[in-house]
Design an enzyme around this catalytic site. Structure first.
Site, PDB file in Angstrom:
ATOM      1  N   HIS A 221       0.809  -1.216   0.000  1.00 16.96           N
ATOM      2  CA  HIS A 221       0.000   0.000   0.000  1.00 16.96           C
ATOM      3  C   HIS A 221       0.848   1.274   0.000  1.00 16.96           C
ATOM      4  O   HIS A 221       0.290   2.381  -0.091  1.00 16.96           O
ATOM      5  CB  HIS A 221      -0.993  -0.012   1.164  1.00 16.96           C
ATOM      6  CG  HIS A 221      -2.191  -0.863   0.876  1.00 16.96           C
ATOM      7  ND1 HIS A 221      -2.144  -2.238   0.864  1.00 16.96           N
ATOM      8  CD2 HIS A 221      -3.468  -0.530   0.539  1.00 16.96           C
ATOM      9  CE1 HIS A 221      -3.336  -2.710   0.551  1.00 16.96           C
ATOM     10  NE2 HIS A 221      -4.151  -1.703   0.348  1.00 16.96           N
ATOM     11  N   SER A 242      -7.585   0.728  -1.922  1.00 12.59           N
ATOM     12  CA  SER A 242      -6.944  -0.116  -0.920  1.00 12.59           C
ATOM     13  C   SER A 242      -7.766  -1.370  -0.670  1.00 12.59           C
ATOM     14  O   SER A 242      -8.981  -1.393  -0.903  1.00 12.59           O
ATOM     15  CB  SER A 242      -6.760   0.646   0.393  1.00 12.59           C
ATOM     16  OG  SER A 242      -7.912   0.552   1.207  1.00 12.59           O
ATOM     17  N   ASP A 243      -7.106  -2.401  -0.181  1.00 15.19           N
ATOM     18  CA  ASP A 243      -7.841  -3.572   0.279  1.00 15.19           C
ATOM     19  C   ASP A 243      -8.430  -3.264   1.658  1.00 15.19           C
ATOM     20  O   ASP A 243      -7.997  -2.337   2.355  1.00 15.19           O
ATOM     21  CB  ASP A 243      -6.928  -4.795   0.336  1.00 15.19           C
ATOM     22  CG  ASP A 243      -7.685  -6.091   0.090  1.00 15.19           C
ATOM     23  OD1 ASP A 243      -8.915  -6.117   0.301  1.00 15.19           O
ATOM     24  OD2 ASP A 243      -7.053  -7.085  -0.306  1.00 15.19           O
ATOM     25  N   ALA A 244      -9.415  -4.056   2.041  1.00 14.82           N
ATOM     26  CA  ALA A 244     -10.184  -3.757   3.251  1.00 14.82           C
ATOM     27  C   ALA A 244      -9.308  -3.827   4.497  1.00 14.82           C
ATOM     28  O   ALA A 244      -8.688  -4.856   4.779  1.00 14.82           O
ATOM     29  CB  ALA A 244     -11.355  -4.720   3.381  1.00 14.82           C
ATOM     30  N   ALA A 246      -6.512  -2.538   5.092  1.00 15.00           N
ATOM     31  CA  ALA A 246      -5.069  -2.459   4.883  1.00 15.00           C
ATOM     32  C   ALA A 246      -4.464  -1.134   5.320  1.00 15.00           C
ATOM     33  O   ALA A 246      -3.333  -1.118   5.820  1.00 15.00           O
ATOM     34  CB  ALA A 246      -4.738  -2.750   3.422  1.00 15.00           C
TER      35      ALA A 246
END
Length: 988
Positions: A221, A242-244, A246
């Site tokens: 990230h 972004s991923d959850a 992260a």
């Protein structure tokens, strides 16, 4: 007097370019509104008539999580079709259903988080089902096709906006938010980046999602490759979501930053534009962003850049041009003052006959015939079939599936095709009673007659939050026991099912109920372990980790106290001691016996084995072995012993190591979606000649596998590209009911590439598809190159006796490798072999041509020095982050001595001094070729932190002495201690 109509703001003018319209809209938004737009759930701006917007709609193989939808085969199954055109049509159907569902449910988003282009490097990866292939070119071909279908073919507007997952080099669920993969430059460019790059350059990708893991010591990230690579591949604005959770991981689990304000600022500067964190509550992320602004960690201009990229996606989706949007309605539904869209009926197609037929076609094309000694196809009119196994009457879904509208199991497919009177079924589960220490039996109360909805049928923005049912009565213990179906899915994990088909599950109140239609959920509540204890077994619930106990008000899970455990072990009444119950397991029927009986009565047996996608190998959980679970191995052996005409049909999200020696026929298919059973039955009956091909290597044994966290496919010889052993089944393998002959292979080098031609003829008796595969191999490379590398493929259908001419135009870049000596792609001059055939191992034709290429030049080390991560070979080292923002360094693996090798280093007339940039404490030793150590360098005092580098120097030759370094040499660097080496320099 009528008030004048206010002028249309430029951002609403469809005649202006998007860039000018976005400029105008950005100028009208306040800083507060812009900051608020950076969370996944962007609020509406009512004063401008702008709707709320959310990034992220799962759509990996159908619209997921939002209720009923067409369910296509898993992604790995779509990869097994080797058919980009089919996958493009699947993507188109999914995007139409997304639009249709959006029209009736505004929670459905048009920014779809699909496809997953992580390469299937390691078959024990829990998310193997989500990728397409271990090969970057096949992956990018399938991903490009799917994104083109999702995008639509309008030159301006997009039907949906696909986001590729998960950037970058992500192949482990074990400690996925804290582990780092060491990815050398060649692997980075030739392998991991390639799948992303080809799909992005094709022009149908709206963005990417960074992965949870770290690469070279730095969280994805804050990956510098988002700027240095991704955003240089296209002129389109790419949205990075972004991923959850992260963003929070950067501080909470990874401890990469001290404060969340630093973390969000670093992520945004690296390229993240939308933060998926804290669910629908945007206040936490917005507060962190505002704090970063106050602290001077971010500027408004940087905020504007991220908002611009999000707005670019929204404009392309037609949100601001509902009258011109050919797909109908980008997102302004129900917003006061906003124009409303009208989409055509064909653009809102949902569960149409065409979509159902496409789901079946995809499932049929995904079936891979692994072995066939003549048993298949079966003759429906003359064959009595026993279909047995834990998956024989199942149509399994995975975490990224929609809710089934239609359902076809192998048993149902065989009933339909062979006739119910010719098909016998034995599931192979053990039938058991659970007897308590007090002599009572577990009892399942009857369920109400009202039908229950399938899990997730109502749709959920976050299905991880779906709770178990508490409206049913919990299990009790009494004189009348309920016979339960026990299925062991491997590694000691089992499910228990009531006679009416409901699975035992634990809800939030801790009570055990027969309440689930299938195992599922983010934390599966339907799995248990039987643990030997005190002459019986504890029944431990996997989801909570707690044992089952019997209480006056029902059976439940509860923490075990030391005193209760002692009394239970001593044989005292568990209920009296309020401790875990010790059960006696009474088997009323062994599954293998039922299978053997059914097999003995049949002409042929189909054993359907495989996995449940929610158990033992899924997101958050890697597998530990390639072996088939022991209970399923037992069922297979029982069937084979009772009837030699046994077909093994593996239905799974990943490869298994199964010895096929005693099996006449063996097939594999991924979980095939709603038409899986029909497709399998049609292949077994010969209505369809199988033509799926393996998208990844099937290894014969766990010993063939590298470590799960070893991302160096070159150094550890991974995938078909480098694996030198004998696989169980090779990459690209798949048999047919027909036969095909290849002939006339020619290859001609042209100015811009290579033209390859040959013919393929169906020499069999049935019309069938063949997947033509073309590989290349550098004959005498100067560096390790793939044993063979897929450069082109084509799936085509041929009638008996029909011949097709095949021509591939290969760009010269297909023969290039990443030359670490010069930091770019290079085609090496020399001979290259072209291999045409039916798999990576089944080569039917070959020829060789010579390419002029670009000659290698030695590393000019006096001028450029050596970047530590630009080595040719290494041992005992790993790549780490040079700084938190960018760059790589190399450090020894803890407790080991590391070595870096740099070949063909040109020292000209010689170097008299070497310098190294290092941090930490330890020693760097330099030698040339196989000679003695010429210099040893160690920091005099330890650095205050890993990013505090010092430059150390040492002489390589004394005054007046000969310069031993003159000419071209191999440089060897040995590293010891907790030291990071960033760079080496030389001076004359």
């Amino acid at each position: 007097m009528t008030a004048p109509t206010p002028p249309t703001p430029p951002f609403r003018d469809p005649h202006l370019p998007f860039a000018k319209r976005i400029d105008d809209l950005l100028s009208r938004l306040t800083l507060e509104e812009k900051t608020g737009a950076l969370h996944q759930f962007t609020p509406a701006v009512e004063r401008l008539g702008i709707a709320a917007f959310r990034t992220g709609q799962e759509a990996l193989h159908g619209v997921a999580w939002m209720g009923p939808a067409t369910v296509f085969p898993q992604a790995v199954g779509l990869g097994a079709t080797w058919n980009p055109e089919l996958v493009r049509r699947v993507g188109e159907a999914v995007s139409r259903e997304t639009r249709a569902m959006r029209a009736r449910d505004e929670r459905v988003g048009l920014n779809v988080w699909a496809p997953t282009v992580n390469l299937l490097r390691h078959p024990l990866w829990g998310r193997n089902e989500e990728g397409y292939s271990e090969d970057p070119r096949l992956t990018s071909a399938i991903a490009t096709a799917y994104t083109r279908g999702l995008r639509g073919d309008h030159p301006v507007y997009w039907r949906t906006a696909p986001v590729l997952k998960h950037w970058l080099a992500h192949n482990n669920e074990t400690a996925r938010d804290t582990t780092s993969g060491s990815v050398r430059p060649r692997v980075l460019h030739e392998y991991d980046l390639r799948a992303f790059r080809d799909a992005v350059e094709a022009g149908a990708v709206a963005g990417v999602m960074p992965a949870y893991n770290l690469v070279n010591g730095r969280p994805n990230h804050v990956s510098p490759y988002l700027r240095e690579q991704l955003r240089t591949w296209t002129e389109e604005e790419l949205l990075v979501c972004s991923d959850a959770g992260a963003p929070s991981n950067l501080v909470d689990s990874e401890h990469y930053f001290d404060t969340h304000e630093e973390a969000v600022a670093a992520s945004l500067r690296a390229g993240v534009d939308s933060f998926t964190d804290h669910g629908t509550d945007s206040s936490v992320i917005v507060g962190r962003l505002e704090g970063a602004l106050r602290q001077g960690l971010l500027t408004e201009a940087e905020i504007d850049g991220a908002v611009r990229r999000q707005l670019s996606v929204r404009f392309r989706l037609g949100e601001f041009d509902p009258g011109a949007d050919p797909y109908g309605g980008g997102g302004n539904t129900g917003v006061a003052g906003a124009p409303q869209a009208e989409g055509g009926a064909d653009e809102h197609a949902f569960d149409t006959p065409e979509h159902r037929a496409l789901a079946q076609e995809a499932a049929e094309q995904a079936v891979v015939l692994l072995k066939n000694d003549g048993l298949l196809p079966l003759a429906p009119a003359h064959t009595r079939v026993a279909v047995v196994g834990l998956l024989a009457d199942e149509c399994k879904l995975d975490w990224y599936s929609g809710t089934l509208i239609h359902r076809s199991t192998p048993l149902e497919g065989l009933y339909e095709r062979f006739g119910a009177e010719r098909v016998e079924f034995a599931e192979g589960v053990d039938r058991v009673l659970l007897k308590t220490s007090a002599g009572a039996f577990l009892h399942v109360p009857p369920a109400p007659d009202t039908p229950e909805a399938a899990r997730g049928a109502e749709g959920a923005l976050d299905p991880a939050l779906l709770a178990g049912r508490t409206d049913l009565a919990p299990l009790t213990a009494g004189p009348e026991g309920t016979e339960l179906a026990l299925a062991d899915w491997g590694e000691g994990v089992l499910t228990l099912r009531a006679p009416d088909g409901r699975y035992l599950s634990v809800a939030e109140d801790g009570y055990l109920r027969a309440s689930a239609d299938q195992p599922g959920g983010w934390v599966v509540q339907e799995t248990f372990r039987l643990e030997p204890h005190g002459g019986g077994h504890l029944l431990r619930h996997v989801g909570t980790g707690l044992p089952v106990q019997v209480a006056a008000d029902g059976v439940k899970v509860a923490p075990e106290s030391a005193a209760a455990a002692e009394s239970t072990a001593a044989g005292q009444d568990a209920a009296a001691g309020a401790g875990p119950e010790v059960f006696e397991l009474i088997v009323t029927e062994h599954g293998e016996e039922a299978v053997a009986r059914a097999a003995a009565r049949a002409d042929a047996v189909v054993v359907v084995a495989g996995n449940d996608p929610h158990i033992n190998g899924r997101e958050t959980e890697d597998r530990t072995t390639l072996r088939l679970p022991a209970q399923q191995e037992l069922l297979l052996r029982s069937a084979r012993a009772a009837n030699p005409n046994t077909v093994l049909a593996l239905v799974s999200a990943y490869p298994y190591a199964v010895d096929p020696t005693d099996l006449p026929s063996m097939l594999w298919t991924a979980h095939g979606g709603q038409a899986a059973g029909t497709a399998l039955a049609r292949v077994l009956a010969g209505d369809v000649s199988p033509a799926g091909r393996l998208p990844q290597t099937w290894y014969a044994d766990d010993a063939d596998l590298p470590g799960l966290l070893d991302y160096d496919v070159i150094g550890s010889r991974q995938t078909y590209l480098y694996f030198g052993g004998t696989p169980l089944f090779p990459f690209g393998h798949g048999l047919s009911y027909a036969a095909f002959a290849y002939d006339g292979l020619t290859a001609r080098a042209e100015e811009q590439g290579v033209r390859v031609s040959f013919t393929v003829t169906n020499t069999g008796a049935v019309t069938a598809d063949e997947v033509v595969q073309l590989y290349t191999r550098a004959v005498d490379p100067s560096v390790p190159r793939p044993l063979r590398e897929l450069v082109a493929h084509r799936r085509l259908s041929l009638a008996p006796g029909e011949t097709a001419g095949i021509t591939f135009e290969l760009p010269l870049s297909a023969f290039a490798f990443w030359d670490v000596a010069v930091g770019r792609w290079r085609v090496e001059p020399g001979r290259y072999e072209l291999l045409a055939g039916a798999s990576s191992a089944d080569v039917r034709q070959r020829t060789t041509l010579t390419l002029d290429g670009e000659p290698a030049v030695p590393r000019a080390v006096l001028e450029h020095g050596l970047d530590a991560a630009g080595f040719d070979e290494q041992s005992g080292t790993e790549i780490v982050d040079r700084t938190k923002e960018s760059g790589d360094a190399v450090t020894p693996v803890a407790g080991q001595e590391g070595e870096l090798v740099f070949r063909r280093c040109d020292f000209g007339n010689g170097a008299r001094e070497v310098t190294v940039e290092v941090s930490g404490e330890g020693t760097v030793e330099l030698s040339l070729d196989d000679g003695p150590v010429l210099a040893g360098l160690s920091p005099s005092t330890p650095a205050s932190g890993p990013y505090e580098y010092v430059t150390l120097g040492a002489p390589l030759a004394s005054p007046g002495a000969p310069v031993a370094t003159a000419g071209v040499h191999e440089v060897r660097l040995r590293l010891r201690g907790a030291l990071r080496l960033a760079r080496v320099g030389f001076s004359a």
